[in-house]
Design a protein around this motif. Structure first.
Motif, mmCIF file in Angstrom:
data_model
loop_
_atom_site.group_PDB
_atom_site.id
_atom_site.type_symbol
_atom_site.label_atom_id
_atom_site.label_comp_id
_atom_site.label_asym_id
_atom_site.label_seq_id
_atom_site.Cartn_x
_atom_site.Cartn_y
_atom_site.Cartn_z
ATOM 1 N N ASP A 1 -3.097 15.129 -33.117
ATOM 2 C CA ASP A 1 -2.807 13.029 -33.515
ATOM 3 C C ASP A 1 -3.659 12.803 -31.805
ATOM 4 O O ASP A 1 -4.045 11.584 -32.486
ATOM 5 N N LYS A 2 -2.922 13.534 -30.955
ATOM 6 C CA LYS A 2 -3.658 12.652 -29.660
ATOM 7 C C LYS A 2 -5.200 12.678 -29.987
ATOM 8 O O LYS A 2 -6.291 11.519 -29.260
ATOM 9 N N VAL A 3 -6.615 13.620 -30.557
ATOM 10 C CA VAL A 3 -7.224 13.369 -30.719
ATOM 11 C C VAL A 3 -7.755 12.006 -31.901
ATOM 12 O O VAL A 3 -8.783 11.236 -31.851
ATOM 13 N N GLN A 4 -7.257 12.113 -32.649
ATOM 14 C CA GLN A 4 -7.255 10.856 -33.502
ATOM 15 C C GLN A 4 -7.479 9.522 -33.156
ATOM 16 O O GLN A 4 -7.739 8.986 -33.758
ATOM 17 N N ALA A 5 -6.756 9.733 -32.206
ATOM 18 C CA ALA A 5 -6.154 8.935 -31.484
ATOM 19 C C ALA A 5 -7.296 8.051 -30.708
ATOM 20 O O ALA A 5 -7.901 7.602 -30.482
ATOM 21 N N LEU A 6 -7.745 9.234 -29.985
ATOM 22 C CA LEU A 6 -8.740 9.297 -29.012
ATOM 23 C C LEU A 6 -10.471 8.798 -29.510
ATOM 24 O O LEU A 6 -10.864 7.704 -28.925
ATOM 25 N N ARG A 7 -11.078 9.268 -30.747
ATOM 26 C CA ARG A 7 -11.543 8.924 -32.187
ATOM 27 C C ARG A 7 -11.896 7.522 -31.711
ATOM 28 O O ARG A 7 -12.869 6.380 -31.557
ATOM 29 N N LEU A 8 -10.528 6.559 -31.660
ATOM 30 C CA LEU A 8 -10.543 5.255 -32.205
ATOM 31 C C LEU A 8 -10.708 4.787 -31.280
ATOM 32 O O LEU A 8 -10.296 2.907 -30.917
ATOM 33 N N ASN A 9 -11.000 5.269 -29.857
ATOM 34 C CA ASN A 9 -9.878 4.462 -28.374
ATOM 35 C C ASN A 9 -11.357 3.778 -27.756
ATOM 36 O O ASN A 9 -11.780 4.294 -27.316
ATOM 37 N N ASN A 10 -11.436 2.421 -28.436
ATOM 38 C CA ASN A 10 -12.201 1.937 -27.630
ATOM 39 C C ASN A 10 -11.884 0.273 -27.569
ATOM 40 O O ASN A 10 -10.610 -0.205 -27.659
ATOM 41 N N CYS A 11 -12.560 -0.860 -27.177
ATOM 42 C CA CYS A 11 -11.740 -2.466 -26.851
ATOM 43 C C CYS A 11 -11.557 -2.961 -28.201
ATOM 44 O O CYS A 11 -10.337 -3.826 -27.891
ATOM 45 N N VAL A 12 -11.128 -2.768 -29.464
ATOM 46 C CA VAL A 12 -11.057 -3.464 -30.474
ATOM 47 C C VAL A 12 -9.946 -2.264 -30.595
ATOM 48 O O VAL A 12 -9.031 -3.289 -31.341
ATOM 49 N N THR A 13 -9.679 -0.984 -30.920
ATOM 50 C CA THR A 13 -8.439 -0.238 -31.347
ATOM 51 C C THR A 13 -7.475 0.306 -30.533
ATOM 52 O O THR A 13 -6.897 0.543 -30.839
ATOM 53 N N PHE A 14 -8.048 0.527 -29.563
ATOM 54 C CA PHE A 14 -6.920 0.746 -28.164
ATOM 55 C C PHE A 14 -6.217 1.347 -27.873
ATOM 56 O O PHE A 14 -5.348 1.381 -28.885
ATOM 57 N N ASP A 15 -6.261 2.522 -27.833
ATOM 58 C CA ASP A 15 -4.771 3.337 -27.486
ATOM 59 C C ASP A 15 -4.165 3.446 -27.150
ATOM 60 O O ASP A 15 -4.040 3.660 -25.948
ATOM 61 N N ALA A 16 -2.840 3.648 -27.653
ATOM 62 C CA ALA A 16 -1.794 2.802 -26.332
ATOM 63 C C ALA A 16 -0.639 4.303 -26.873
ATOM 64 O O ALA A 16 0.479 4.258 -26.732
ATOM 65 N N THR A 17 -1.235 5.308 -27.696
ATOM 66 C CA THR A 17 -0.460 6.418 -27.118
ATOM 67 C C THR A 17 -0.235 6.955 -25.790
ATOM 68 O O THR A 17 -1.018 7.199 -25.659
ATOM 69 N N TYR A 18 0.859 7.139 -25.670
ATOM 70 C CA TYR A 18 0.919 8.269 -24.089
ATOM 71 C C TYR A 18 0.216 9.496 -23.358
ATOM 72 O O TYR A 18 -0.196 9.999 -24.858
ATOM 73 N N PRO A 19 -0.296 9.207 -22.083
ATOM 74 C CA PRO A 19 -1.247 10.900 -22.271
ATOM 75 C C PRO A 19 -0.489 11.887 -22.314
ATOM 76 O O PRO A 19 1.030 11.668 -22.220
ATOM 77 N N ILE A 20 -1.388 12.861 -22.707
ATOM 78 C CA ILE A 20 -0.666 13.989 -22.996
ATOM 79 C C ILE A 20 0.074 14.496 -21.349
ATOM 80 O O ILE A 20 0.953 15.300 -21.841
ATOM 81 N N SER A 21 -0.596 14.583 -20.468
ATOM 82 C CA SER A 21 -0.014 15.110 -19.080
ATOM 83 C C SER A 21 -0.683 13.606 -18.397
ATOM 84 O O SER A 21 -1.795 13.436 -18.589
ATOM 85 N N VAL A 22 0.625 14.206 -17.153
ATOM 86 C CA VAL A 22 0.196 12.897 -16.486
ATOM 87 C C VAL A 22 -0.393 13.568 -14.829
ATOM 88 O O VAL A 22 0.506 14.727 -14.506
ATOM 89 N N GLU A 23 -1.363 12.726 -13.958
ATOM 90 C CA GLU A 23 -1.567 13.555 -12.781
ATOM 91 C C GLU A 23 -0.289 12.654 -11.730
ATOM 92 O O GLU A 23 -1.103 11.445 -11.786
ATOM 93 N N LEU A 24 0.470 13.286 -11.189
ATOM 94 C CA LEU A 24 1.150 12.268 -9.762
ATOM 95 C C LEU A 24 1.054 12.977 -8.389
ATOM 96 O O LEU A 24 1.492 13.713 -8.112
#
Length: 577
Positions: free
Chosen positions: A252-275
């Motif tokens: 699901d995240k890969v599908q969101a990444l394919r559309l992740n640009n200034c037009v479609t903007f991936d707002a799904t949360y990151p898989i992991s966070v570096e804290l």
């Protein structure tokens, strides 16, 4: 001057779990056991005054003991977890001045090379000699020689059970106390291996015995050079904990990444966070890419800020949190309460630490994985590169962690530079890490410091992999590209970076540039508000432009994901595999 060989043999491998053959010394090759081939080889020596077998336990190893006695060998048993103790047992029992350590799963030991090494060892007066290493004979043809006085000194040190488990690797790690001689070979082929460890190795050794007129290093190397089919059969499939393939776990995240640009903007949360919990650090690594960032930002995140953050990330779909630098996370005054609360929220936790402090030693169950940034193969390298005299302490901590790690995945990170790329020392480090029970070593190139770059070829280390220990070198190729290959960065939202001052960054590499601003701050807004907000949207537009990435992106681990996404979009025949 009496020199006796001690053949080390066990009915099982202490390096389990893996697919290592049990009782490897009993593996049959042309109708004879590996042990029989070893004995036959050693009886050709002109420098040995005797041969004995050293077992771990007379009862458990009874089959081996019976075979050894039928072969006319003396049998010594005891100290199942202490190789040095067993060698000392043989030295004392045989009244030997020097003991030759031979592995029972080395049926092709090069006897001429052994005799030459014994002569040089005795003449030089060193404590310890070996001829199987990066510049020596092929692994499986070699041996080690230890003087009895050195064994007596080791015995008097009253080593811990972990130290005893290291065997002769203990001497490598204490080169300041034990003089070591590395004997080289005229033809070095460090990528070959002819020991009996796995089922395919039996065929390799069998073919050598059938096809090589003289069993010595030069002839074996020449033969294997013509038989890539044999060496390929020895490759071990091991899980890559740091690899491109992991992205396939998140379709699901890969599908969101394919559309992740200034037009479609991936707002799904990151898989992991570096804290980053804190910007304080107790080391001063020569190549540290966070040093300027720490000085510029400062800061330390409080539990009052972190606990709502964990709930937000979990609710949004983030799977894991990597607790790491900025600084050294274990210096945070509330480190364990924070770890406990993060784990209780349902987030998987990883830890990247320099390993100098281990407040989590008895609470490792909170972590899915722990990676210790060792970055040095000996004490001298550590002091020069990290500017702290901490190598021995970190090594002891690694051993303690390894003894308690199940089911935690435990590994070592190693930033490769031209100051720590000595292949002989790295080889011994890899053997040590495998011996104590770590799961992997991840070697990656230094970034942002061109003068420190290394061109060392370390592929030979792969021969030491087992199904439970991997040598991960993928970053040596994947992380060398700058400019994101001139591609738009679509993969940035796989992860997010939160610094110790609360800043949330779109990219963990661009943030080293002071002009690259955070997209928000958790001291001021929730993670959700920042991640879906306009500031992040504007930066997504920037990194969606190939020319921006070409001009500004440093070497980055996201490049390989962007290449994958680009290749996916270029496929024309999408209804076929």
């Amino acid at each position: 001057m009496k020199v006796v060989a001690a053949i080390l043999a066990r009915a099982y491998s202490p390096e389990s779990p893996s697919r290592l053959l049990p009782a490897r010394c009993l593996a049959l090759i042309h109708g004879r056991t590996s042990l029989e081939w070893v004995v036959e080889r050693l009886r050709r020596s002109t420098r040995l005054d005797g041969v004995a077998v050293a077992l771990g336990d007379e009862v458990e190893d009874r089959t081996i003991a019976d075979l050894a006695r039928r072969l006319g060998l003396k049998v010594y048993a005891g100290h199942p977890d202490g190789i040095l103790d067993r060698l000392h047992l043989v030295a004392r029992g045989e009244k030997a001045d020097h003991v030759v350590r031979i592995n029972g799963n080395f049926p092709l030991v090069d006897v001429e090379a052994l005799d030459d090494m014994i002569s040089e060892h005795v003449l030089s007066g060193v404590d310890f000699s070996l001829n199987s290493h990066y510049q020596g004979v092929v692994y499986g043809l070699g041996a080690e020689v230890i003087s009895r006085p050195a064994l007596e000194r080791i015995k008097s040190e009253e080593l811990s059970s972990e130290q005893k488990g290291l065997g002769t690797l203990y001497l490598h790690h204490h080169g300041d106390r034990y003089r070591t001689y590395y004997r080289s070979a005229s033809t070095a082929a460090p990528h070959f291996r002819v020991s009996i460890d796995f089922e395919p190795d039996i065929r390799v050794v069998s073919e050598i015995l059938s096809g090589v007129s003289k069993i010595d290093n030069d002839h074996v190397v020449s033969f294997l050079g013509t038989r890539p089919d044999l060496t390929a059969s020895q490759e071990i499939m091991v899980p890559a904990e740091v690899s491109l393939e992991k992205v396939l776990l998140f379709p699901d995240k890969v599908q969101a990444l394919r559309l992740n640009n200034c037009v479609t903007f991936d707002a799904t949360y990151p898989i992991s966070v570096e804290l980053s919990l804190t910007n304080r650090c107790n080391h001063h690594c020569l190549w540290c890419s966070d040093a300027d960032l720490r000085e510029r930002l400062g800061g330390e995140l409080s539990p009052e800020v972190l606990y709502p953050l964990f709930d937000d990330l979990k609710a949004g779909g983030t799977r894991g949190v990597v607790i790491e630098g900025g600084g050294e996370p274990t210096l945070h005054p509330d480190f364990m309460p924070v770890v406990t609360r993060a784990g209780e929220s349902g987030l998987a936790l990883g830890l990247i630490t320099n390993g100098y402090l281990t407040p989590y030693l008895d609470r490792m169950e909170f972590f899915e994985w722990i990676r210790v940034s060792l970055d040095a193969s000996d004490r001298d390298q550590y002091r020069r590169l990290k500017r702290v005299d901490g190598f021995n302490r970190v090594i002891q901590n690694l051993m303690a962690l390894a003894a308690r790690k199940m089911p935690v995945t435990l590994g070592v990170g190693y930033v490769l530079t031209n100051r720590n790329d000595d292949p002989v020392k790295l080889e011994q480090l890899v053997l040590f890490l495998r011996k104590i029970g770590l799961n992997y070593i991840h070697i990656r190139p230094v970034v942002d410091h061109p003068k420190l770059r290394s061109s060392a070829d370390l592929d030979f280390l792969k021969k030491y992999e087992t199904t439970s220990f991997s040598v991960n070198l993928s970053a040596m190729a994947d992380n060398r590209e700058s400019g994101n290959l001139g591609l738009p960065c679509l993969a940035h939202s796989l992860s997010a970076v939160i610094t110790a001052d609360g800043g949330i960054y779109l990219c963990g590499r661009l943030n080293s540039n002071a002009s690259w601003e955070p997209v928000g701050n958790i001291l001021e807004q929730s993670f959700f508000e920042v991640w879906t907000g306009d500031r992040r949207r504007r930066q997504v537009s920037l990194v969606s432009e190939p020319e921006f990435c070409r001009r500004h992106c440093p070497q980055c681990r996201m490049t390989k994901y962007n290449r994958l996404l680009n290749d996916m979009e270029r496929v024309q025949t999408r209804n076929f595999i």
